[in-house]
Design an enzyme around this catalytic site. Structure first.
Site, PDB file in Angstrom:
ATOM      1  N   ARG A 118       0.824  -1.230   0.000  1.00 13.88           N
ATOM      2  CA  ARG A 118       0.000   0.000   0.000  1.00 13.88           C
ATOM      3  C   ARG A 118       0.849   1.267   0.000  1.00 13.88           C
ATOM      4  O   ARG A 118       0.396   2.324   0.461  1.00 13.88           O
ATOM      5  CB  ARG A 118      -0.977   0.006   1.182  1.00 13.88           C
ATOM      6  CG  ARG A 118      -2.001  -1.127   1.108  1.00 13.88           C
ATOM      7  CD  ARG A 118      -3.165  -0.852   2.039  1.00 13.88           C
ATOM      8  NE  ARG A 118      -4.167  -1.911   1.883  1.00 13.88           N
ATOM      9  CZ  ARG A 118      -4.380  -2.864   2.784  1.00 13.88           C
ATOM     10  NH1 ARG A 118      -3.663  -2.885   3.902  1.00 13.88           N
ATOM     11  NH2 ARG A 118      -5.297  -3.773   2.586  1.00 13.88           N
ATOM     12  N   LYS A 140       3.622  11.374 -11.017  1.00 18.20           N
ATOM     13  CA  LYS A 140       2.686  10.668 -11.884  1.00 18.20           C
ATOM     14  C   LYS A 140       3.304   9.328 -12.280  1.00 18.20           C
ATOM     15  O   LYS A 140       4.379   9.289 -12.893  1.00 18.20           O
ATOM     16  CB  LYS A 140       2.368  11.487 -13.141  1.00 18.20           C
ATOM     17  CG  LYS A 140       1.361  12.594 -12.920  1.00 18.20           C
ATOM     18  CD  LYS A 140       0.959  13.211 -14.248  1.00 18.20           C
ATOM     19  CE  LYS A 140      -0.139  14.237 -14.082  1.00 18.20           C
ATOM     20  NZ  LYS A 140      -0.549  14.827 -15.380  1.00 18.20           N
ATOM     21  N   GLU A 182      10.345  18.108 -24.653  1.00 16.54           N
ATOM     22  CA  GLU A 182       9.790  18.434 -23.333  1.00 16.54           C
ATOM     23  C   GLU A 182      10.498  19.641 -22.720  1.00 16.54           C
ATOM     24  O   GLU A 182       9.917  20.341 -21.889  1.00 16.54           O
ATOM     25  CB  GLU A 182       9.893  17.225 -22.403  1.00 16.54           C
ATOM     26  CG  GLU A 182       9.023  16.038 -22.809  1.00 16.54           C
ATOM     27  CD  GLU A 182       7.561  16.192 -22.397  1.00 16.54           C
ATOM     28  OE1 GLU A 182       7.191  17.262 -21.884  1.00 16.54           O
ATOM     29  OE2 GLU A 182       6.792  15.229 -22.584  1.00 16.54           O
ATOM     30  N   LYS A 224       8.648  22.705 -13.412  1.00 16.71           N
ATOM     31  CA  LYS A 224       7.731  21.621 -13.063  1.00 16.71           C
ATOM     32  C   LYS A 224       7.522  21.534 -11.562  1.00 16.71           C
ATOM     33  O   LYS A 224       6.409  21.292 -11.093  1.00 16.71           O
ATOM     34  CB  LYS A 224       8.228  20.285 -13.612  1.00 16.71           C
ATOM     35  CG  LYS A 224       7.229  19.169 -13.331  1.00 16.71           C
ATOM     36  CD  LYS A 224       7.308  18.011 -14.268  1.00 16.71           C
ATOM     37  CE  LYS A 224       6.115  17.081 -14.069  1.00 16.71           C
ATOM     38  NZ  LYS A 224       6.182  15.882 -14.928  1.00 16.71           N
ATOM     39  N   GLU A 234      -3.515  17.728 -10.163  1.00 20.59           N
ATOM     40  CA  GLU A 234      -4.197  18.251 -11.344  1.00 20.59           C
ATOM     41  C   GLU A 234      -5.673  18.525 -11.051  1.00 20.59           C
ATOM     42  O   GLU A 234      -6.559  18.154 -11.817  1.00 20.59           O
ATOM     43  CB  GLU A 234      -4.048  17.262 -12.509  1.00 20.59           C
ATOM     44  CG  GLU A 234      -4.088  17.913 -13.875  1.00 20.59           C
ATOM     45  CD  GLU A 234      -3.645  16.970 -14.981  1.00 20.59           C
ATOM     46  OE1 GLU A 234      -4.521  16.437 -15.682  1.00 20.59           O
ATOM     47  OE2 GLU A 234      -2.427  16.757 -15.114  1.00 20.59           O
ATOM     48  N   ARG A 239      -1.643  22.340 -13.449  1.00 23.99           N
ATOM     49  CA  ARG A 239      -0.797  21.214 -13.838  1.00 23.99           C
ATOM     50  C   ARG A 239      -1.178  20.678 -15.209  1.00 23.99           C
ATOM     51  O   ARG A 239      -0.337  20.130 -15.926  1.00 23.99           O
ATOM     52  CB  ARG A 239      -0.870  20.104 -12.791  1.00 23.99           C
ATOM     53  CG  ARG A 239       0.088  18.960 -13.113  1.00 23.99           C
ATOM     54  CD  ARG A 239       0.441  18.091 -11.944  1.00 23.99           C
ATOM     55  NE  ARG A 239       1.448  17.110 -12.346  1.00 23.99           N
ATOM     56  CZ  ARG A 239       2.036  16.253 -11.530  1.00 23.99           C
ATOM     57  NH1 ARG A 239       1.739  16.241 -10.238  1.00 23.99           N
ATOM     58  NH2 ARG A 239       2.935  15.404 -11.984  1.00 23.99           N
ATOM     59  N   ASN A 243       0.534  19.345 -20.074  1.00 22.56           N
ATOM     60  CA  ASN A 243       0.140  18.403 -21.116  1.00 22.56           C
ATOM     61  C   ASN A 243       0.035  19.048 -22.492  1.00 22.56           C
ATOM     62  O   ASN A 243      -0.571  18.463 -23.403  1.00 22.56           O
ATOM     63  CB  ASN A 243      -1.198  17.756 -20.751  1.00 22.56           C
ATOM     64  CG  ASN A 243      -1.071  16.808 -19.581  1.00 22.56           C
ATOM     65  OD1 ASN A 243      -0.211  15.944 -19.563  1.00 22.56           O
ATOM     66  ND2 ASN A 243      -1.919  16.990 -18.583  1.00 22.56           N
ATOM     67  N   HIS A 246       0.167  16.893 -25.577  1.00 23.08           N
ATOM     68  CA  HIS A 246       0.081  15.488 -25.192  1.00 23.08           C
ATOM     69  C   HIS A 246      -1.210  14.805 -25.649  1.00 23.08           C
ATOM     70  O   HIS A 246      -1.202  13.610 -25.932  1.00 23.08           O
ATOM     71  CB  HIS A 246       0.237  15.342 -23.677  1.00 23.08           C
ATOM     72  CG  HIS A 246       1.644  15.510 -23.206  1.00 23.08           C
ATOM     73  ND1 HIS A 246       2.372  16.663 -23.434  1.00 23.08           N
ATOM     74  CD2 HIS A 246       2.478  14.680 -22.525  1.00 23.08           C
ATOM     75  CE1 HIS A 246       3.583  16.528 -22.898  1.00 23.08           C
ATOM     76  NE2 HIS A 246       3.668  15.335 -22.356  1.00 23.08           N
ATOM     77  N   HIS A 250      -0.491  11.645 -27.564  1.00 19.54           N
ATOM     78  CA  HIS A 250      -0.889  10.328 -27.069  1.00 19.54           C
ATOM     79  C   HIS A 250      -1.748   9.593 -28.094  1.00 19.54           C
ATOM     80  O   HIS A 250      -1.674   8.367 -28.222  1.00 19.54           O
ATOM     81  CB  HIS A 250      -1.651  10.465 -25.759  1.00 19.54           C
ATOM     82  CG  HIS A 250      -0.771  10.783 -24.594  1.00 19.54           C
ATOM     83  ND1 HIS A 250      -1.269  11.135 -23.355  1.00 19.54           N
ATOM     84  CD2 HIS A 250       0.570  10.799 -24.461  1.00 19.54           C
ATOM     85  CE1 HIS A 250      -0.263  11.355 -22.519  1.00 19.54           C
ATOM     86  NE2 HIS A 250       0.856  11.162 -23.173  1.00 19.54           N
ATOM     87  N   HIS A 264       7.891   8.903 -27.537  1.00 23.94           N
ATOM     88  CA  HIS A 264       6.968   9.799 -26.823  1.00 23.94           C
ATOM     89  C   HIS A 264       7.296  11.262 -27.090  1.00 23.94           C
ATOM     90  O   HIS A 264       6.404  12.072 -27.387  1.00 23.94           O
ATOM     91  CB  HIS A 264       7.013   9.516 -25.324  1.00 23.94           C
ATOM     92  CG  HIS A 264       6.191  10.473 -24.516  1.00 23.94           C
ATOM     93  ND1 HIS A 264       4.813  10.551 -24.609  1.00 23.94           N
ATOM     94  CD2 HIS A 264       6.558  11.430 -23.611  1.00 23.94           C
ATOM     95  CE1 HIS A 264       4.369  11.490 -23.795  1.00 23.94           C
ATOM     96  NE2 HIS A 264       5.401  12.039 -23.178  1.00 23.94           N
TER      97      HIS A 264
END
Length: 364
Positions: A118, A140, A182, A224, A234, A239, A243, A246, A250, A264
């Site tokens: 956990r 993330k 990036e 960042k 987010e 935040r 993206n 993206h 994606h 990517h």
């Protein structure tokens, strides 16, 4: 050494940036560790270049898990393999699980750390430019699914990020260019002077100049870290700005099956060009801004066009509907009112985006 703190109260952690840091990592990892053991997770490519030197720089014995390289490693199957191996080593919550690799290893290891017992501690040691300036910072973590990229994951912050620009000397030129997308993103989002810096220094950076790389990494990480501290999960639009490019990118990756045909960072570069062109189409910014972005990437031999395998606008829109930011069936897009003036548009009509993509594809 450059130190940048990600300010998250009791879960704050430092980003340390310095040439040669990999060879003396034990001096830094020992401090936040506190656990009795540590396990290094890496991939075959990174292991061949950096694992021995990294092991010599640690201050205590470590177990090692070496996975296959490539985006396909971010899968359910590999998550199960990794979790079972970590448990077989008796990993406890306070032990160090160390992600030594690029974004794939960092994302997969971080997700495994978030669910083992956990929630276990982990350390990011990114070895690609893309991971150093983006995916290693912010917590993330995720794997890919058949439905799309990074759709199964968790927010789980590392305890430490160690960045050694020297490891980038082993990075293929294509990977370095992909990571650079990036870097430029931070200028395009909200720092026009930094994009100016990118235009002046990209050639030097991509030639492997340590000073230019260190500067770009530090600026990117500061940007960042500030965003993550203000909007960790987010919950507002701040935040989400990270993206930029993206949602388009994606979709391109998903259509390509997450293969090596499109990295990517290459997808993000194309996605940012599309975001600026769509912004210009809507009258939000001038076409000169969109051309400036495309011309900058093209000048450095970067991907700028929708690849041949992804030229069905209906399929691309289908992938975009799976975007993680979707709410009530509405997919927000990160658009721009100019260089350094990105914002989140919540009123985007995907039928209009489909028409735009069809027009872009028809030009190719």
């Amino acid at each position: 050494m450059t130190r940048i703190d990600v300010a998250l109260g009791g879960r704050s952690y430092p980003i340390l940036i310095e040439s040669g840091l990999l060879s003396r990592a034990g001096q830094s990892i020992a401090a936040p560790g506190g656990g009795r053991a540590q396990v290094i997770v890496t991939d075959q490519t990174v292991a061949a270049h950096h694992l021995d030197g990294f092991l010599r720089g640690l201050d205590r014995p470590s177990e090692t898990i070496v996975l296959a390289a490539g985006e396909a490693t971010k899968s359910w199957a590999n998550l199960e393999i990794l979790c079972e191996q970590l448990l077989s080593f008796g990993v406890e919550r306070g032990d160090n699980i160390i992600a030594l690799g690029g974004g794939v290893i960092g994302d997969l290891t971080g997700f495994a750390a978030s669910i083992i017992r956990r929630g276990c501690q982990f350390v990011q040691v990114p070895t690609t430019l893309l991971a150093q300036v983006d995916s290693s910072v912010g917590g993330k973590t995720a794997i890919n699914s058949r439905a799309g990229k990074n759709l199964v994951g968790a927010f789980h912050q590392p305890s430490l990020v160690l960045i050694d620009p020297d490891v980038l000397t082993t990075l293929p030129a294509r990977e370095l260019r992909a990571g650079y997308a990036e870097v430029a993103k931070y200028g395009l989002i909200g720092d026009a002077p930094f994009f100016d810096w990118c235009e002046r220094n990209a050639a030097t950076l991509l030639a492997g100049d340590t000073a230019a790389l260190t500067e770009a990494i530090a600026v990117s990480c500061r940007s960042k870290a500030a965003v993550v501290a203000a909007d960790e999960r987010e919950t507002d639009d701040m935040r989400a700005l990270l993206n930029l490019g993206h949602t388009f990118g994606h979709a391109l990756e998903a259509e390509g099956g997450y293969s090596g045909d499109l990295l990517h960072g290459e997808a993000v570069a194309i996605g940012m060009i599309l975001a600026f062109r769509y912004s210009a189409r809507r009258g939000l910014c001038g076409s000169a801004d969109a051309d400036r972005v495309a011309d900058h990437f093209a000048a450095h031999d970067m991907a700028v066009a929708i690849p041949g395998f992804a030229r069905d606008p209906d399929r691309l829109i289908g992938h975009m509907r799976q975007d993680k930011k979707a709410r009530g069936g509405q997919v927000p897009l990160i658009l721009a009112r100019g260089i350094g003036k990105a914002f989140v548009a919540h009123d985007v009509d995907l039928a209009d985006v489909r028409a735009f993509l069809a027009e872009e594809i028809a030009k190719l």
